[in-house]
Design a protein around this motif. Sequence first.
Motif, PDB file in Angstrom:
ATOM      1  N   VAL A  68      23.832   6.551 113.049  1.00  0.00           N
ATOM      2  CA  VAL A  68      25.142   6.832 113.637  1.00  0.00           C
ATOM      3  C   VAL A  68      25.707   8.056 112.929  1.00  0.00           C
ATOM      4  O   VAL A  68      26.027   8.005 111.743  1.00  0.00           O
ATOM      5  CB  VAL A  68      26.096   5.634 113.481  1.00  0.00           C
ATOM      6  N   LEU A  69      25.801   9.167 113.657  1.00  0.00           N
ATOM      7  CA  LEU A  69      26.313  10.417 113.110  1.00  0.00           C
ATOM      8  C   LEU A  69      27.827  10.463 113.307  1.00  0.00           C
ATOM      9  O   LEU A  69      28.320  10.211 114.409  1.00  0.00           O
ATOM     10  CB  LEU A  69      25.650  11.607 113.790  1.00  0.00           C
ATOM     11  N   LEU A  70      28.563  10.802 112.253  1.00  0.00           N
ATOM     12  CA  LEU A  70      30.029  10.720 112.261  1.00  0.00           C
ATOM     13  C   LEU A  70      30.658  12.048 111.857  1.00  0.00           C
ATOM     14  O   LEU A  70      30.073  12.816 111.083  1.00  0.00           O
ATOM     15  CB  LEU A  70      30.495   9.636 111.286  1.00  0.00           C
ATOM     16  N   ALA A  98      26.716  16.996 111.485  1.00  0.00           N
ATOM     17  CA  ALA A  98      27.464  15.770 111.171  1.00  0.00           C
ATOM     18  C   ALA A  98      27.707  15.698 109.661  1.00  0.00           C
ATOM     19  O   ALA A  98      26.745  15.694 108.886  1.00  0.00           O
ATOM     20  CB  ALA A  98      26.691  14.546 111.633  1.00  0.00           C
ATOM     21  N   PRO A  99      28.949  15.636 109.218  1.00  0.00           N
ATOM     22  CA  PRO A  99      29.224  15.563 107.777  1.00  0.00           C
ATOM     23  C   PRO A  99      29.013  14.170 107.181  1.00  0.00           C
ATOM     24  O   PRO A  99      28.962  14.011 105.960  1.00  0.00           O
ATOM     25  CB  PRO A  99      30.692  15.962 107.684  1.00  0.00           C
ATOM     26  N   ILE A 103      21.924  17.555 100.441  1.00  0.00           N
ATOM     27  CA  ILE A 103      22.298  18.443 101.549  1.00  0.00           C
ATOM     28  C   ILE A 103      23.785  18.366 101.895  1.00  0.00           C
ATOM     29  O   ILE A 103      24.244  18.999 102.842  1.00  0.00           O
ATOM     30  CB  ILE A 103      21.458  18.130 102.812  1.00  0.00           C
ATOM     31  N   GLY A 104      24.549  17.579 101.139  1.00  0.00           N
ATOM     32  CA  GLY A 104      25.999  17.551 101.316  1.00  0.00           C
ATOM     33  C   GLY A 104      26.499  16.705 102.461  1.00  0.00           C
ATOM     34  O   GLY A 104      27.543  17.001 103.045  1.00  0.00           O
ATOM     35  N   ILE A 105      25.785  15.631 102.767  1.00  0.00           N
ATOM     36  CA  ILE A 105      26.210  14.695 103.819  1.00  0.00           C
ATOM     37  C   ILE A 105      26.567  13.365 103.158  1.00  0.00           C
ATOM     38  O   ILE A 105      25.849  12.889 102.277  1.00  0.00           O
ATOM     39  CB  ILE A 105      25.107  14.499 104.871  1.00  0.00           C
ATOM     40  N   ARG A 106      27.663  12.781 103.577  1.00  0.00           N
ATOM     41  CA  ARG A 106      28.094  11.514 102.990  1.00  0.00           C
ATOM     42  C   ARG A 106      27.438  10.346 103.714  1.00  0.00           C
ATOM     43  O   ARG A 106      27.534  10.227 104.941  1.00  0.00           O
ATOM     44  CB  ARG A 106      29.614  11.370 103.076  1.00  0.00           C
ATOM     45  N   LEU A 107      26.764   9.494 102.942  1.00  0.00           N
ATOM     46  CA  LEU A 107      26.205   8.253 103.491  1.00  0.00           C
ATOM     47  C   LEU A 107      27.305   7.195 103.463  1.00  0.00           C
ATOM     48  O   LEU A 107      27.729   6.764 102.386  1.00  0.00           O
ATOM     49  CB  LEU A 107      24.993   7.798 102.675  1.00  0.00           C
ATOM     50  N   VAL A 108      27.785   6.803 104.632  1.00  0.00           N
ATOM     51  CA  VAL A 108      28.917   5.880 104.739  1.00  0.00           C
ATOM     52  C   VAL A 108      28.497   4.438 104.520  1.00  0.00           C
ATOM     53  O   VAL A 108      29.176   3.673 103.836  1.00  0.00           O
ATOM     54  CB  VAL A 108      29.600   6.032 106.121  1.00  0.00           C
TER      55      VAL A 108
END
Length: 243
Positions: A147-149, A182-183, A216-221
Amino acid sequence: CGPTPNCPACRLASECNYFNRPRKPEISRRTPADRLLDGQAVSVSDAELLAALFFGEKATGQEKAIPALFDRYGRLSAMFRADPREYSALRNVERGQAVRLAAAAALHRRTLAEIRDAKIVIGSASDMYHHYADWFRETEGSATLTVLLDTNNQVIRAILLAGGSSRANPADIARQALLDNAPRLAVLRNTAGPIAPPSLDEADFDRRLASICAIIGIRLVDHVIVGNNGYYSFAEAGTLAQG
Protein backbone atom coordinates in the motif's frame (compact mmCIF):
# COMPACT_ATOMS: atom_id res chain seq x y z
CA CYS A 1 -24.39 -25.23 14.19
CA GLY A 2 -25.94 -27.48 16.81
CA PRO A 3 -28.48 -30.25 16.18
CA THR A 4 -30.79 -27.92 14.19
CA PRO A 5 -28.85 -25.54 11.88
CA ASN A 6 -30.52 -22.19 11.35
CA CYS A 7 -28.75 -21.05 8.17
CA PRO A 8 -30.86 -17.96 7.38
CA ALA A 9 -30.02 -16.46 10.79
CA CYS A 10 -26.35 -17.47 10.79
CA ARG A 11 -23.86 -14.70 10.02
CA LEU A 12 -21.32 -17.26 8.80
CA ALA A 13 -23.60 -18.76 6.14
CA SER A 14 -21.69 -17.04 3.31
CA GLU A 15 -18.44 -18.68 4.51
CA CYS A 16 -19.90 -22.12 5.28
CA ASN A 17 -18.80 -24.90 2.92
CA TYR A 18 -21.72 -27.09 4.03
CA PHE A 19 -24.26 -24.39 3.26
CA ASN A 20 -22.70 -23.35 -0.06
CA ARG A 21 -22.39 -26.76 -1.70
CA PRO A 22 -24.96 -27.47 -4.43
CA ARG A 23 -26.74 -29.97 -2.18
CA LYS A 24 -27.09 -27.54 0.73
CA PRO A 25 -29.49 -28.17 3.65
CA GLU A 26 -33.10 -27.30 2.91
CA ILE A 27 -33.65 -24.00 4.72
CA SER A 28 -36.77 -22.67 3.10
CA ARG A 29 -39.52 -23.51 0.66
CA ARG A 30 -39.15 -20.02 -0.77
CA THR A 31 -37.31 -19.76 -4.07
CA PRO A 32 -33.89 -18.12 -4.40
CA ALA A 33 -35.54 -15.34 -6.42
CA ASP A 34 -38.02 -14.61 -3.61
CA ARG A 35 -35.27 -14.46 -1.00
CA LEU A 36 -33.01 -12.28 -3.16
CA LEU A 37 -35.75 -9.74 -3.85
CA ASP A 38 -36.70 -9.67 -0.17
CA GLY A 39 -33.16 -8.64 0.77
CA GLN A 40 -32.26 -12.07 2.19
CA ALA A 41 -29.21 -12.70 0.01
CA VAL A 42 -27.35 -14.18 3.00
CA SER A 43 -29.78 -17.13 2.92
CA VAL A 44 -29.04 -17.85 -0.75
CA SER A 45 -26.21 -20.31 -1.37
CA ASP A 46 -23.51 -19.87 -4.00
CA ALA A 47 -25.18 -22.57 -6.10
CA GLU A 48 -28.53 -20.78 -5.91
CA LEU A 49 -26.95 -17.43 -6.82
CA LEU A 50 -25.36 -18.96 -9.90
CA ALA A 51 -28.63 -20.64 -10.80
CA ALA A 52 -30.49 -17.33 -10.45
CA LEU A 53 -27.98 -15.75 -12.81
CA PHE A 54 -28.53 -18.51 -15.36
CA PHE A 55 -32.23 -19.28 -14.97
CA GLY A 56 -33.78 -16.24 -13.32
CA GLU A 57 -36.96 -16.59 -11.29
CA LYS A 58 -37.32 -20.33 -11.93
CA ALA A 59 -33.87 -21.15 -10.53
CA THR A 60 -33.51 -23.86 -7.88
CA GLY A 61 -29.75 -24.47 -7.70
CA GLN A 62 -30.13 -28.08 -8.85
CA GLU A 63 -29.95 -27.48 -12.60
CA LYS A 64 -27.35 -29.56 -14.48
CA ALA A 65 -25.02 -26.65 -15.22
CA ILE A 66 -24.60 -25.81 -11.53
CA PRO A 67 -22.98 -29.01 -10.21
CA ALA A 68 -20.93 -29.19 -13.43
CA LEU A 69 -19.32 -25.84 -12.63
CA PHE A 70 -18.90 -26.48 -8.90
CA ASP A 71 -17.37 -29.89 -9.56
CA ARG A 72 -14.85 -28.26 -11.92
CA TYR A 73 -13.99 -25.10 -9.93
CA GLY A 74 -15.15 -25.69 -6.35
CA ARG A 75 -16.13 -22.09 -5.58
CA LEU A 76 -17.36 -18.89 -7.22
CA SER A 77 -14.06 -17.03 -6.92
CA ALA A 78 -12.33 -19.74 -8.97
CA MET A 79 -15.02 -19.52 -11.64
CA PHE A 80 -14.58 -15.76 -11.84
CA ARG A 81 -10.83 -16.17 -12.36
CA ALA A 82 -11.22 -18.91 -14.99
CA ASP A 83 -10.86 -18.48 -18.74
CA PRO A 84 -14.39 -18.24 -20.27
CA ARG A 85 -13.23 -20.44 -23.14
CA GLU A 86 -12.71 -23.22 -20.64
CA TYR A 87 -16.07 -23.22 -18.88
CA SER A 88 -17.99 -22.54 -22.10
CA ALA A 89 -16.69 -25.91 -23.32
CA LEU A 90 -17.93 -27.82 -20.27
CA ARG A 91 -20.65 -30.38 -20.75
CA ASN A 92 -24.06 -29.17 -19.49
CA VAL A 93 -23.00 -25.51 -19.70
CA GLU A 94 -24.78 -23.77 -22.57
CA ARG A 95 -23.35 -20.83 -24.48
CA GLY A 96 -25.85 -18.36 -23.01
CA GLN A 97 -24.96 -19.49 -19.47
CA ALA A 98 -21.25 -19.11 -20.20
CA VAL A 99 -21.91 -15.58 -21.47
CA ARG A 100 -23.76 -14.69 -18.25
CA LEU A 101 -20.95 -16.09 -16.10
CA ALA A 102 -18.31 -14.21 -18.10
CA ALA A 103 -20.34 -10.99 -17.75
CA ALA A 104 -20.74 -11.50 -13.99
CA ALA A 105 -16.98 -12.10 -13.64
CA ALA A 106 -16.23 -8.90 -15.59
CA LEU A 107 -18.67 -6.90 -13.44
CA HIS A 108 -17.04 -8.32 -10.32
CA ARG A 109 -13.56 -7.25 -11.47
CA ARG A 110 -14.71 -3.76 -12.45
CA THR A 111 -16.52 -3.26 -9.14
CA LEU A 112 -13.38 -4.26 -7.24
CA ALA A 113 -11.35 -1.89 -9.40
CA GLU A 114 -13.69 1.00 -8.54
CA ILE A 115 -13.37 0.23 -4.84
CA ARG A 116 -9.59 -0.06 -5.08
CA ASP A 117 -9.28 3.21 -6.99
CA ALA A 118 -11.30 5.16 -4.39
CA LYS A 119 -9.41 7.62 -2.22
CA ILE A 120 -8.66 5.91 1.06
CA VAL A 121 -6.92 7.36 4.11
CA ILE A 122 -5.11 4.87 6.32
CA GLY A 123 -5.03 5.80 10.00
CA SER A 124 -4.30 2.42 11.55
CA ALA A 125 -3.68 -1.27 10.92
CA SER A 126 -7.40 -1.78 11.49
CA ASP A 127 -8.12 0.53 8.55
CA MET A 128 -5.83 -1.51 6.31
CA TYR A 129 -7.35 -4.78 7.44
CA HIS A 130 -10.87 -3.41 6.88
CA HIS A 131 -10.09 -2.19 3.36
CA TYR A 132 -7.85 -4.95 2.10
CA ALA A 133 -8.51 -8.27 3.89
CA ASP A 134 -10.98 -9.28 1.19
CA TRP A 135 -8.27 -9.02 -1.45
CA PHE A 136 -6.52 -12.01 0.09
CA ARG A 137 -9.68 -14.12 -0.07
CA GLU A 138 -9.47 -13.83 -3.85
CA THR A 139 -5.98 -15.36 -3.91
CA GLU A 140 -4.52 -18.83 -3.50
CA GLY A 141 -1.23 -19.38 -1.69
CA SER A 142 1.09 -16.65 -0.46
CA ALA A 143 0.38 -13.02 -1.31
CA THR A 144 1.87 -9.63 -0.52
CA LEU A 145 -0.06 -6.36 -0.75
CA THR A 146 1.95 -3.14 -0.94
CA VAL A 147 0.00 0.00 0.00
CA LEU A 148 1.72 3.16 -1.26
CA LEU A 149 0.85 6.29 0.74
CA ASP A 150 1.36 10.04 0.51
CA THR A 151 2.43 12.21 3.47
CA ASN A 152 -1.18 12.37 4.69
CA ASN A 153 -1.48 8.56 4.63
CA GLN A 154 -3.85 8.72 1.66
CA VAL A 155 -3.52 5.68 -0.57
CA ILE A 156 -1.73 6.38 -3.84
CA ARG A 157 -1.94 2.83 -5.07
CA ALA A 158 -2.26 -0.71 -3.73
CA ILE A 159 -0.44 -3.52 -5.52
CA LEU A 160 -1.19 -7.20 -4.89
CA LEU A 161 1.40 -9.81 -5.77
CA ALA A 162 -0.06 -13.29 -5.43
CA GLY A 163 0.42 -16.87 -6.48
CA GLY A 164 2.33 -19.96 -5.46
CA SER A 165 4.60 -20.10 -2.46
CA SER A 166 6.93 -17.24 -3.41
CA ARG A 167 7.02 -13.98 -1.49
CA ALA A 168 7.63 -10.49 -2.81
CA ASN A 169 11.21 -9.23 -2.46
CA PRO A 170 11.65 -6.20 -0.14
CA ALA A 171 13.80 -4.51 -2.80
CA ASP A 172 11.02 -4.85 -5.39
CA ILE A 173 8.50 -3.34 -2.94
CA ALA A 174 10.74 -0.35 -2.25
CA ARG A 175 11.45 0.09 -5.98
CA GLN A 176 7.72 0.34 -6.68
CA ALA A 177 7.42 3.09 -4.07
CA LEU A 178 10.18 5.02 -5.83
CA LEU A 179 8.51 4.62 -9.21
CA ASP A 180 5.25 6.02 -7.80
CA ASN A 181 6.98 8.79 -5.80
CA ALA A 182 5.40 7.44 -2.61
CA PRO A 183 7.00 8.83 0.58
CA ARG A 184 5.40 6.13 2.75
CA LEU A 185 4.35 2.52 2.39
CA ALA A 186 2.75 -0.30 4.33
CA VAL A 187 2.81 -4.00 3.59
CA LEU A 188 0.20 -6.69 4.26
CA ARG A 189 1.04 -10.38 3.92
CA ASN A 190 -1.27 -13.34 4.37
CA THR A 191 -0.85 -16.48 6.40
CA ALA A 192 -2.71 -19.78 6.29
CA GLY A 193 -4.96 -20.32 9.29
CA PRO A 194 -5.32 -18.16 12.41
CA ILE A 195 -2.99 -15.38 13.48
CA ALA A 196 0.06 -16.47 15.49
CA PRO A 197 3.23 -14.69 16.65
CA PRO A 198 5.33 -13.67 13.61
CA SER A 199 7.65 -16.32 12.26
CA LEU A 200 11.40 -15.81 11.90
CA ASP A 201 10.81 -15.41 8.17
CA GLU A 202 8.33 -12.57 8.76
CA ALA A 203 10.66 -10.84 11.23
CA ASP A 204 13.57 -11.11 8.78
CA PHE A 205 11.40 -9.71 5.96
CA ASP A 206 10.43 -6.81 8.24
CA ARG A 207 14.06 -6.00 9.07
CA ARG A 208 15.20 -6.11 5.43
CA LEU A 209 12.31 -3.96 4.21
CA ALA A 210 12.83 -1.38 6.98
CA SER A 211 16.55 -1.20 6.18
CA ILE A 212 15.94 -0.61 2.46
CA CYS A 213 13.24 1.98 3.13
CA ALA A 214 15.58 3.89 5.46
CA ILE A 215 18.34 3.95 2.84
CA ILE A 216 16.12 5.41 0.11
CA GLY A 217 14.18 7.78 2.40
CA ILE A 218 10.78 6.08 2.48
CA ARG A 219 8.91 5.63 5.74
CA LEU A 220 7.69 2.11 6.52
CA VAL A 221 4.35 2.72 8.25
CA ASP A 222 3.40 -0.85 9.14
CA HIS A 223 3.81 -4.52 8.33
CA VAL A 224 0.53 -6.41 8.83
CA ILE A 225 -0.03 -10.16 8.73
CA VAL A 226 -3.56 -11.14 7.74
CA GLY A 227 -5.04 -14.44 8.93
CA ASN A 228 -8.48 -16.02 8.79
CA ASN A 229 -9.37 -14.68 12.24
CA GLY A 230 -7.87 -11.19 12.22
CA TYR A 231 -4.48 -9.54 11.87
CA TYR A 232 -1.14 -8.90 13.56
CA SER A 233 0.36 -5.41 13.23
CA PHE A 234 4.10 -4.99 13.82
CA ALA A 235 3.51 -1.26 14.47
CA GLU A 236 0.75 -1.82 17.04
CA ALA A 237 2.82 -4.50 18.75
CA GLY A 238 5.84 -2.18 18.89
CA THR A 239 7.97 -4.64 16.92
CA LEU A 240 8.18 -2.78 13.60
CA ALA A 241 11.83 -2.69 12.58
CA GLN A 242 13.58 0.66 12.28
CA GLY A 243 16.07 1.07 9.47
